[in-house]
Structure formats: structure tokens, C-alpha cells
Design a protein around this motif. Sequence first.
Motif, short mmCIF file in Angstrom:
data_model
loop_
_atom_site.label_atom_id
_atom_site.label_comp_id
_atom_site.label_asym_id
_atom_site.label_seq_id
_atom_site.Cartn_x
_atom_site.Cartn_y
_atom_site.Cartn_z
N GLN A 57 -57.40 9.14 83.85
CA GLN A 57 -58.65 8.46 83.48
C GLN A 57 -58.80 8.41 81.96
O GLN A 57 -59.20 7.38 81.40
CB GLN A 57 -59.85 9.17 84.10
N ALA A 58 -58.48 9.50 81.29
CA ALA A 58 -58.64 9.55 79.83
C ALA A 58 -57.78 8.51 79.13
O ALA A 58 -58.19 7.95 78.11
CB ALA A 58 -58.30 10.95 79.33
N LEU A 59 -56.59 8.23 79.67
CA LEU A 59 -55.67 7.28 79.05
C LEU A 59 -55.78 5.88 79.62
O LEU A 59 -55.12 4.96 79.13
CB LEU A 59 -54.23 7.78 79.20
N GLY A 60 -56.58 5.69 80.65
CA GLY A 60 -56.74 4.36 81.25
C GLY A 60 -55.49 3.86 81.93
O GLY A 60 -55.19 2.66 81.89
N LEU A 61 -54.74 4.75 82.57
CA LEU A 61 -53.50 4.37 83.25
C LEU A 61 -53.73 4.21 84.75
O LEU A 61 -54.56 4.89 85.35
CB LEU A 61 -52.42 5.43 83.01
N GLU A 62 -52.94 3.30 85.36
CA GLU A 62 -53.11 3.02 86.78
C GLU A 62 -51.79 3.00 87.54
O GLU A 62 -51.72 2.60 88.69
CB GLU A 62 -53.80 1.65 86.95
N GLY A 63 -50.72 3.45 86.89
CA GLY A 63 -49.41 3.48 87.54
C GLY A 63 -49.23 4.72 88.39
O GLY A 63 -50.16 5.49 88.62
N PRO A 64 -48.00 4.96 88.87
CA PRO A 64 -47.72 6.16 89.65
C PRO A 64 -48.11 7.42 88.88
O PRO A 64 -47.91 7.49 87.66
CB PRO A 64 -46.20 6.10 89.87
#
Length: 392
Positions: free
Chosen positions: A145-152
Motif C-alpha cells: 500500500q505504501a508503494l502503490g503496487l498491485e503486482g504479485p
Amino acid sequence: MPPLKISAFTATSAVGVGKTALADALAQSRSGLRANDFGASPLPTWIGRVDGLEELRLPEELAAWDCRNNRLAWLGLQADGFMEAVAAARKRYGPTRIALILGTSTSSIGETELAYTQLADGAFPADQQRPKVHTPHSLSLFVQQALGLEGPSETISTACSSSAKVFASAERLIRLGLVDAAVVGGVDTLCGSVLFGFNSLELVSPEPCRPFDATRNGISLGEAAGFALLERGRGPLELLGYGEASDAHHMSTPHPEGLGAEKALDDALARAGLAAAAIDYINMHGTASTKNDEVEGALVARRFPDTTHASSTKGFTGHTLGAAGIVEAVISLLAIETGLKPGNVNTTTLDAECGPQIKLRPARGEVRHALSNSFGFGGNNCSLVFGKGAAE
């Protein structure tokens, strides 16, 4: 294996926040260990504690994740422009095409320990009913969430090899085309389970740890956070190879001949396409426990030239458990980047059984290839090979 570019990296530990503080401590042989002041009844030992975590506050949008481990993760993420580097990668590839793979051995268990002291009628109080915090995956959920990532997203928990194995997992995901880049790393913080658990195994030293010393008598525990960004292609710093092996010899004692450790070492060198003589610096696991240092020292002595510079850096940071792999990978990358090969701080008389490769004092010189060893409980072993690529 095709190399992977390491386009950003950072580590925060007892010696300070970010790479500059770490490099300065290594160059000056300055330990970050101090007499244990953690908890209500501190054990008589030395620790590698990160200052400022008690006062640190997470941003409002991340406040639901608050605990010591996630605070340390947040502190570590802000160093060395790492968040900005990830944001740029997210713009290049898209948030679904960047994996997140983190290692930890305890995650947020310190917060769970606190919650159990607050039980009322057999239940956590309302402010501790946070299932996303009281889970081993809390760290990865928070950082995602902190880095705004949505991958595996993966959490690897294989004791002391946890955040070394993240590099292997990232390489596989990128090679298979499932992602274009990966954020890897690890975070572990001090807590009662760690301190008293290792003490019950009679592994904790009452003094600052002395890796490979003839009179070593145990480990010093620490806490740390570290991260790296891996991308497809070549760069000035590269992941060249990795090796993993599980010999399952014993729950907490290494195989007496280092069977799994040597298998991991062989596979890492093979993937990198290198002979042992090509390694210029070895960051050894070197916990300062009697058996670990004996087995690893013998392995390095029989496999590498006498002129190879090897050291353990746990005398600087303490044994940071699930974060040890990433912190020592960062030290290996700094060795390539700066030419600084650390010594063994706190150690005064090297164990003659451990080999001439282990050096007490830091040295400088070109480091083209560095090896980092991480050997965990249960015989879970990982070795990483990093190299110097072409300047961009």
C-alpha cells in the motif's frame, strides 16, 4: 542466468538510516551495538537497536498498519530516494507489473505480544482487533500500500535466509515474464519472542558478538530494514546468481560439513558463470555462534583462495534475522560500488580453524564480484552473487 539490474537499494540498521550511514560505519569499523535496553526486563546482552521508532508516526492514510515493524519499514523506505525510484518504475511499467517480495521472520509479532497483554475476557481490546496487523503477511501488505503496487506479493519466512531468498523469487518472476520489475527486501524488529527465544536456545552472548573470534560465545540480536529494486536488463550493479538449498539437518544447528550451504554456494556461482576465485569479497553469515562460524569458516577456507577478503558484518548491526539477507546484500553492493571491503568489528583473535580469508580490518580495492551468504535455521540456505556491470 541473464543478469538483473539493481537500480536502487537502501538499508537502515543500528548504525543509522540509509547507505551513507552504513558505509561510514563500515569504513570506520564502528559498531552499532549497545547494552540491551529493550523491554520491561532487558536480558543481559547487547543489541542492534534502531533509534526513533517509538516516536515515529505513520502518515494518516497508513495509520491502521501501525506497529514497530511497519514503522521501521516506513523509515527504511524513505532513505536514499528509494520511494521515488519505485514511483518512477511504477510509471514505466504500471503498478500491476511490479512484484513485491519481502522477507521477515517475525513480522508484526511484537504488536501481537502487546495485544495478548491487554486481553479482556479472552479477547483483544477493540483497538487491537486488527487482523491485517496480526499476520505474518502484515509487512508486505503494508509496503504494497505504501508503494502503490498491485503486482504479485510474497512474504518469505525462512528464518535468517528470508530476505536473501527474495532475490531468487524475483528473478524467477521476471524471467517467466510475470512482471517487469520487483521490489525486494526485508524487515525485522526486536521483540520479546526473539530475544527470549534465542536466549532459551543458549545462543545469545552477554557481550557484543565477535564473529569468527577464537573465544566467540554467541549472537547479538538486531533490527533492520532494507530494500532493492530489480529490473530486467544490465546496469552498473547486477544480480548475477543465486543458490538455494535446504539440508534439513537440524532445527537450529547447521549441517556439520555445511552440506546445504555448499550446495547453495555452488548453484550461485554456476548461475553467475563464475569460479570461486573470481569473488573479490564475501559477506559471510557469521553469527558468532560456535557451530555456525566453524562450519561456514571451513567452507570458505576450502573453496576460496587465501587472498579473498571475507568478513561478517553482524558485529556492526547485530543479527537482524529475517532482514539479515537484505542488509548484507546492500553491504555487498556497497563494496562493489565503493571498493570498501569491511572487516570484522569486535573480533580480536581470529579462530585459526576458520581460514585466512577472514579479515579483521577493512580494505579498499576493486570489487567486481561479491558473494553474500545467508544460512537459516532448519538448514535453509541461500547464497547471492552480485557484480559490477557497465556504467549507464
